[in-house]
Design an enzyme around this catalytic site. Structure first.
Site, PDB file in Angstrom:
ATOM      1  N   ALA A  73      46.880  69.448  13.199  1.00  0.00           N
ATOM      2  CA  ALA A  73      46.573  68.586  14.343  1.00  0.00           C
ATOM      3  C   ALA A  73      47.683  68.728  15.388  1.00  0.00           C
ATOM      4  O   ALA A  73      48.751  69.273  15.097  1.00  0.00           O
ATOM      5  CB  ALA A  73      46.488  67.140  13.861  1.00  0.00           C
ATOM      6  N   GLN A  75      49.703  66.658  16.456  1.00  0.00           N
ATOM      7  CA  GLN A  75      50.944  65.996  16.016  1.00  0.00           C
ATOM      8  C   GLN A  75      51.295  66.357  14.569  1.00  0.00           C
ATOM      9  O   GLN A  75      51.888  65.551  13.849  1.00  0.00           O
ATOM     10  CB  GLN A  75      50.816  64.480  16.172  1.00  0.00           C
ATOM     11  CG  GLN A  75      51.024  64.002  17.597  1.00  0.00           C
ATOM     12  CD  GLN A  75      52.406  64.406  18.143  1.00  0.00           C
ATOM     13  OE1 GLN A  75      53.397  64.408  17.442  1.00  0.00           O
ATOM     14  NE2 GLN A  75      52.436  64.761  19.421  1.00  0.00           N
ATOM     15  N   SER A  76      50.929  67.569  14.150  1.00  0.00           N
ATOM     16  CA  SER A  76      51.172  67.973  12.757  1.00  0.00           C
ATOM     17  C   SER A  76      52.675  68.062  12.433  1.00  0.00           C
ATOM     18  O   SER A  76      53.428  68.792  13.097  1.00  0.00           O
ATOM     19  CB  SER A  76      50.520  69.337  12.528  1.00  0.00           C
ATOM     20  OG  SER A  76      50.994  69.904  11.328  1.00  0.00           O
ATOM     21  N   ASN A  77      53.071  67.352  11.379  1.00  0.00           N
ATOM     22  CA  ASN A  77      54.452  67.466  10.884  1.00  0.00           C
ATOM     23  C   ASN A  77      54.653  68.796  10.188  1.00  0.00           C
ATOM     24  O   ASN A  77      55.732  69.383  10.226  1.00  0.00           O
ATOM     25  CB  ASN A  77      54.743  66.337   9.896  1.00  0.00           C
ATOM     26  CG  ASN A  77      54.589  64.983  10.544  1.00  0.00           C
ATOM     27  OD1 ASN A  77      55.306  64.678  11.481  1.00  0.00           O
ATOM     28  ND2 ASN A  77      53.634  64.191  10.070  1.00  0.00           N
ATOM     29  N   CYS A  79      53.204  71.621  10.998  1.00  0.00           N
ATOM     30  CA  CYS A  79      53.391  72.683  12.007  1.00  0.00           C
ATOM     31  C   CYS A  79      54.804  72.630  12.582  1.00  0.00           C
ATOM     32  O   CYS A  79      55.441  73.670  12.773  1.00  0.00           O
ATOM     33  CB  CYS A  79      52.337  72.565  13.106  1.00  0.00           C
ATOM     34  SG  CYS A  79      50.696  73.058  12.528  1.00  0.00           S
TER      35      CYS A  79
END
Ligand SMILES: Cc1ncc(COP(=O)(O)O)c(C=O)c1O
Length: 335
Positions: A73, A75-77, A79
């Site tokens: 997403a 706001q992916s942690n 990524c």
């Protein structure tokens, strides 16, 4: 093959701290509650993905990869930590992020940009749908791409949580502690599958309680089945001759609220309580929701007073800065 013989690339600082949550414990007057601080893994503001990436990128380097591709997403942690790890290792990084590019980049997305990765927005496409074309393009450009699965939840990602449970087990021996329950946020299933497998291998008498974060099923497979399949495949990879079934799995789906990333009062209160009473930052999507679930279970007296609970903090606080409007932190924090 034991997990300590798998290729592993050091990316963080371990062991992460293990601490009592004194005010949360006092607030409910029942079981003692502790926290395992994987928000302090040290890689680009921390999180559980640092553990997974140590094994997954260890494998990528062993395979001769020079480019990392993963998805998540906006706001992916996962990524953000992948982008940081790639920068640290001198690898090119491509992130395939869901939806449209927002007008302003905050939270994890700002950090993704800072780590200099290439961002591909999926628009209307399903998650992961664009990865094969990106991989083909990279190969045609002479690169050696390595795809890290969504959330880092491959067998290697799960096995990193077998190692994590060993780490916890040695801290428990050192401090003469034992936990009756481990509670944590479960979303792509790797943390959950790894803790289940670790519990089995270490023969721990401890319940592994995942709080489900997301209403959506994982690629059409029911999420509980997805976790069991991953735990079984991970066990097979290290030569385990057993199979998990539903009786081994505890996945609590009572706290998904408005769905993935929708911050409700329960998450808001949990985030505020932990900030104001323990000085600890939770995140709006995962750990805020999992802590809201734990608080509700404590309030409902679902644990005995002799129990000792561990909340595994899996990180995510950088997303707080992207949720400033929905957090509305001016309210008082009753839990
Ligand atoms: C902060 C945080 N906690 C928990 C999770 C869930 O872990 P898993 O994907 O292993 O289920 C994630 C996954 O992205 C996360 O970012």
């Amino acid at each position: 093959m034991p997990t300590d013989q798998l290729p592993r690339q050091c990316l963080g600082f371990f062991p992460t701290p293990l601490m009592p949550l004194r005010r949360l414990t006092e607030r409910f007057g029942g079981p003692q509650v502790y926290i395992k601080r994987d928000d302090q893994t040290g890689l680009a503001l921390g999180g559980n993905k640092t553990r997974k990436l140590e094994f997954i990128l260890g494998d990528a380097l062993a395979a001769g990869a020079d480019t990392i591709v993963t998805a998540g997403a906006a706001q992916s942690n996962h990524c953000r930590q992948t982008a940081a790890a790639a920068a640290m290792l001198g690898l090119e990084c491509h992130l395939v992020l869901g939806g449209q590019e927002p007008e302003t980049a905050g939270g994890n997305l700002l950090l993704d940009q800072l780590f200099g990765c290439h961002i591909h927005w999926t628009g209307e496409h399903r998650k992961g749908e664009d990865i094969p074309q990106i991989v083909d393009y990279l190969k045609s450009a002479g690169k050696k791409p390595y795809v890290v699965p969504y959330g880092g939840s491959s067998e290697l990602g799960a096995l990193s949580f077998v190692a994590a449970l060993k780490e916890l087990d040695s801290q428990c021996r050192e401090y003469d502690l034992a936990f009756s329950h481990i509670v944590f946020a479960s979303s792509s299933g790797g943390t959950h599958a790894g803790l289940m497998l670790g519990r089995k291998l270490l023969e721990l008498d401890c319940e592994i309680v995942g709080i489900n974060i997301d209403k959506d099923e994982s690629g059409g497979t029911p999420f509980d089945q997805h976790i069991l399949d991953l735990a079984n495949r991970s066990a097979t990879l290290i030569g385990g001759e057993f199979q998990f079934d539903n009786s081994d799995l505890q996945l609590n789906g009572d706290y998904v609220g408005g769905g993935y990333g929708v911050v409700g009062d329960a998450e808001r209160r949990a985030i505020e309580f932990m900030a104001r009473s323990e000085g600890i930052l939770l995140d709006p999507v995962y750990t805020g929701r999992a802590m809201a679930g734990l608080i509700d279970l404590l309030r409902q007296k679902k644990f005995g007073s002799e129990d000792r609970i561990l909340f595994w903090h899996t990180g995510g606080a950088p997303a707080l800065f992207a949720y400033a409007d929905t957090l509305n932190i001016s309210d008082p924090p009753p839990i």
